[in-house]
Write an enzyme that holds these catalytic residues in place. Structure first.
Site, mmCIF file in Angstrom:
data_model
loop_
_atom_site.group_PDB
_atom_site.id
_atom_site.type_symbol
_atom_site.label_atom_id
_atom_site.label_comp_id
_atom_site.label_asym_id
_atom_site.label_seq_id
_atom_site.Cartn_x
_atom_site.Cartn_y
_atom_site.Cartn_z
ATOM 1 N N GLY A 68 25.782 31.114 48.422
ATOM 2 C CA GLY A 68 26.515 30.052 47.739
ATOM 3 C C GLY A 68 26.540 28.808 48.582
ATOM 4 O O GLY A 68 25.867 28.711 49.623
ATOM 5 N N VAL A 73 25.841 35.935 52.135
ATOM 6 C CA VAL A 73 26.488 37.233 52.284
ATOM 7 C C VAL A 73 25.409 38.302 52.409
ATOM 8 O O VAL A 73 24.428 38.303 51.660
ATOM 9 C CB VAL A 73 27.404 37.538 51.085
ATOM 10 C CG1 VAL A 73 28.124 38.865 51.294
ATOM 11 C CG2 VAL A 73 28.411 36.423 50.885
ATOM 12 N N LYS A 88 29.545 37.814 55.931
ATOM 13 C CA LYS A 88 29.333 36.454 55.439
ATOM 14 C C LYS A 88 29.149 35.522 56.623
ATOM 15 O O LYS A 88 29.957 35.506 57.558
ATOM 16 C CB LYS A 88 30.505 35.993 54.582
ATOM 17 C CG LYS A 88 30.288 34.603 53.985
ATOM 18 C CD LYS A 88 31.342 34.259 52.943
ATOM 19 C CE LYS A 88 31.040 32.906 52.324
ATOM 20 N NZ LYS A 88 32.021 32.557 51.254
ATOM 21 N N GLU A 136 35.338 44.565 53.751
ATOM 22 C CA GLU A 136 34.900 45.776 53.078
ATOM 23 C C GLU A 136 33.765 45.453 52.110
ATOM 24 O O GLU A 136 33.754 44.396 51.482
ATOM 25 C CB GLU A 136 36.060 46.392 52.287
ATOM 26 C CG GLU A 136 37.202 46.873 53.145
ATOM 27 C CD GLU A 136 38.380 47.299 52.307
ATOM 28 O OE1 GLU A 136 38.825 48.451 52.438
ATOM 29 O OE2 GLU A 136 38.860 46.469 51.510
ATOM 30 N N VAL A 138 31.979 45.929 48.667
ATOM 31 C CA VAL A 138 32.382 46.315 47.315
ATOM 32 C C VAL A 138 31.132 46.583 46.491
ATOM 33 O O VAL A 138 30.271 45.716 46.338
ATOM 34 C CB VAL A 138 33.225 45.211 46.642
ATOM 35 C CG1 VAL A 138 33.615 45.631 45.228
ATOM 36 C CG2 VAL A 138 34.453 44.895 47.473
ATOM 37 N N ASP A 180 38.211 28.565 42.317
ATOM 38 C CA ASP A 180 36.776 28.719 42.056
ATOM 39 C C ASP A 180 36.508 30.048 41.356
ATOM 40 O O ASP A 180 35.587 30.780 41.711
ATOM 41 C CB ASP A 180 35.982 28.623 43.359
ATOM 42 C CG ASP A 180 34.488 28.425 43.120
ATOM 43 O OD1 ASP A 180 34.126 27.922 42.027
ATOM 44 O OD2 ASP A 180 33.684 28.772 43.993
ATOM 45 N N LYS A 182 34.899 32.307 38.894
ATOM 46 C CA LYS A 182 33.646 32.277 38.142
ATOM 47 C C LYS A 182 33.039 33.677 38.232
ATOM 48 O O LYS A 182 33.459 34.500 39.059
ATOM 49 C CB LYS A 182 32.686 31.235 38.705
ATOM 50 C CG LYS A 182 32.324 31.456 40.180
ATOM 51 C CD LYS A 182 31.441 30.329 40.698
ATOM 52 C CE LYS A 182 31.098 30.534 42.174
ATOM 53 N NZ LYS A 182 30.265 29.425 42.696
ATOM 54 N N ASN A 185 32.165 35.240 41.625
ATOM 55 C CA ASN A 185 33.252 35.541 42.551
ATOM 56 C C ASN A 185 34.138 36.680 42.063
ATOM 57 O O ASN A 185 35.257 36.856 42.557
ATOM 58 C CB ASN A 185 34.103 34.294 42.802
ATOM 59 C CG ASN A 185 33.413 33.315 43.723
ATOM 60 O OD1 ASN A 185 32.508 33.690 44.464
ATOM 61 N ND2 ASN A 185 33.815 32.058 43.675
ATOM 62 N N ASP A 198 35.601 35.482 47.688
ATOM 63 C CA ASP A 198 35.437 34.088 48.105
ATOM 64 C C ASP A 198 36.695 33.266 47.886
ATOM 65 O O ASP A 198 36.815 32.499 46.933
ATOM 66 C CB ASP A 198 34.259 33.431 47.367
ATOM 67 C CG ASP A 198 33.815 32.147 48.063
ATOM 68 O OD1 ASP A 198 34.447 31.764 49.072
ATOM 69 O OD2 ASP A 198 32.840 31.542 47.604
#
Length: 414
Positions: A68, A73, A88, A136, A138, A180, A182, A185, A198
């Site tokens: 991004g 990431v 990240k 963590e 995901v 943010d 979206k 995210n 994020d």
């Protein structure tokens, strides 16, 4: 949701953060990497990471899983563990610019939040002058990808949206505005749990409209999901309703296949459309959408901030009312509101129509006034020569005339 091998986690205290800040001031050769011995670990060079980035000490990078405006990431592993973590790395070398400020803010939030919907912060530090942090890992998919892959119907998609609203509401209850929201995210795990990613933009308020763009021209937020007040850079107006708008835009995508505005344009034009143009009504994008559900979407993405739901929880409650077959609080717009929206969408045609209507109204009003004056008695006119009497209107039109009944009559009574 996976968890790393070291369940105790690193020391993430304010003092540790201060040590990290001092390390940054001393130059790029020093790094404050918590949770690993000084100089420990083996850096893995030559990893595909945008320029051959070496892994921070103590980690091995497996693959890139996202990129991004703020950074990249990776799926990585701690040395000695076979459980993946999310690593990240900040996109630009760490300094004092907006990217660094957003990264520090994300660290602060991740460190303080203990919510099921937010990945737990495990480690952070600097490497090669760049900030990195580890959370963590995901295992999940974006909401739109999950819905398409599972072939979810409208009701299943609405139920998923309700869970996403619950997750955002948990942030709001801890004083965090994400700013943010979206699809990229948000992750939906195989078990159906919602994870919000994020938080780098959370609670960062732009001073002016120009500040909604980063130095490389990327918006602070994503235009397709950005609220009008964000697009206009109105700092004082950002609130939980800002995230409600983004949730509504996500609902648009999941239920109509489109976002409220067509942002397939230049960045400047896309932001302008969001800032100034009213959103497209949901049923114009998907005519089969049930009217009450379309009303919920229209309310969530209202151009006027005060007309939106006050919180993500209120939006979730209305979505569940629809699922339960109960009346929703968002009622379909009335004729006057629909007319106003139509005028906003087609100002030139609306102006021309208004001019025609005004001209027609003026002509009709004039004709009606003349007709009325020619229908009402105004005076009596006596013609002694012709021995007649007439009731006339204001414009002199006779309404009724009488003749004298006998010779020599000098007057007539009406």
């Amino acid at each position: 949701m996976g968890s790393p091998g070291d369940s105790s986690g690193p020391d993430l205290t304010p003092l540790a953060a201060m040590r990290l800040l001092h390390a940054l001031d001393d130059g790029p050769d020093r790094n404050a990497h918590s949770g690993a011995p000084d100089g420990g670990g083996t850096a893995v060079a030559g990893v595909e990471a945008g320029g051959g980035l070496a892994a921070p000490p103590g980690y091995c990078i497996a693959e890139r899983i996202g990129r991004g405006g703020g950074g990249t990431v990776y799926r990585a592993f701690r040395e000695g563990s076979d459980l993946p973590v999310a690593l990240k790395v900040l996109a630009m070398p760490l300094g004092s610019g907006p990217e660094a400020q957003r990264a520090w803010r994300e660290l602060d939030l991740l460190e303080s939040l203990r919510l099921p919907a937010v990945p737990r912060l495990l480690d952070y530090g600097t490497h090669d002058g760049r900030l990195f942090f580890v959370t963590e890992f995901v295992d999940g998919r974006r909401p739109d990808e999950h819905a398409d892959a599972e072939r979810l119907g409208v009701r299943e998609r609405v139920a998923m949206l309700g869970r996403i609203c619950d997750a955002v509401q948990s942030l709001h209850e801890h004083g965090v505005i994400h700013r943010d929201i979206k699809p990229a995210n948000i992750l939906i795990t195989p078990a159906g749990a919602v994870v919000i990613l994020d938080l780098g933009l959370a609670s960062l308020l732009a001073e002016e409209a120009a500040a909604t763009l980063t130095s490389d021209g990327q918006p602070v937020g994503t235009p397709a999901y950005m609220s009008p007040e964000q697009a206009r850079g109105e700092r004082s107006r950002l609130s939980t309703r800002t995230d409600v708008y983004a949730l509504g835009a996500l609902a648009y995508l999941l239920l109509t296949g489109h976002t409220p505005h067509d942002t397939r344009a230049s960045l400047h034009e896309a932001v302008r459309r969001v800032a100034q143009d009213p959103p497209r009504p949901a049923r114009t994008l998907e005519p089969t959408l049930p009217k009450p559900l379309a009303a919920v979407l229209d309310k969530a993405c209202s151009q006027a901030q005060e007309r939106r739901y006050a919180s993500a929880g209120e939006l979730a409650a209305d979505l569940r009312r629809w699922l339960a077959g109960r009346p929703v609080e968002a009622t379909p717009p009335g004729p006057w509101v629909r007319m106003v929206r139509r005028v906003q969408r087609h100002p030139i045609a609306a102006t021309a129509t208004a001019c025609v209507l005004v001209a027609a109204g003026t002509w009709g009003g004039t004709w009606a006034s003349v007709w009325r004056m020619n229908q009402q008695p105004y005076d009596v006119f006596v013609d002694s020569t012709r021995r007649t009497a007439s009731i006339v209107t204001r414009l002199g039109k006779p309404l009724h005339t009488w003749e004298a009944a006998r010779e020599g009559a000098s007057a007539l009574r009406c």
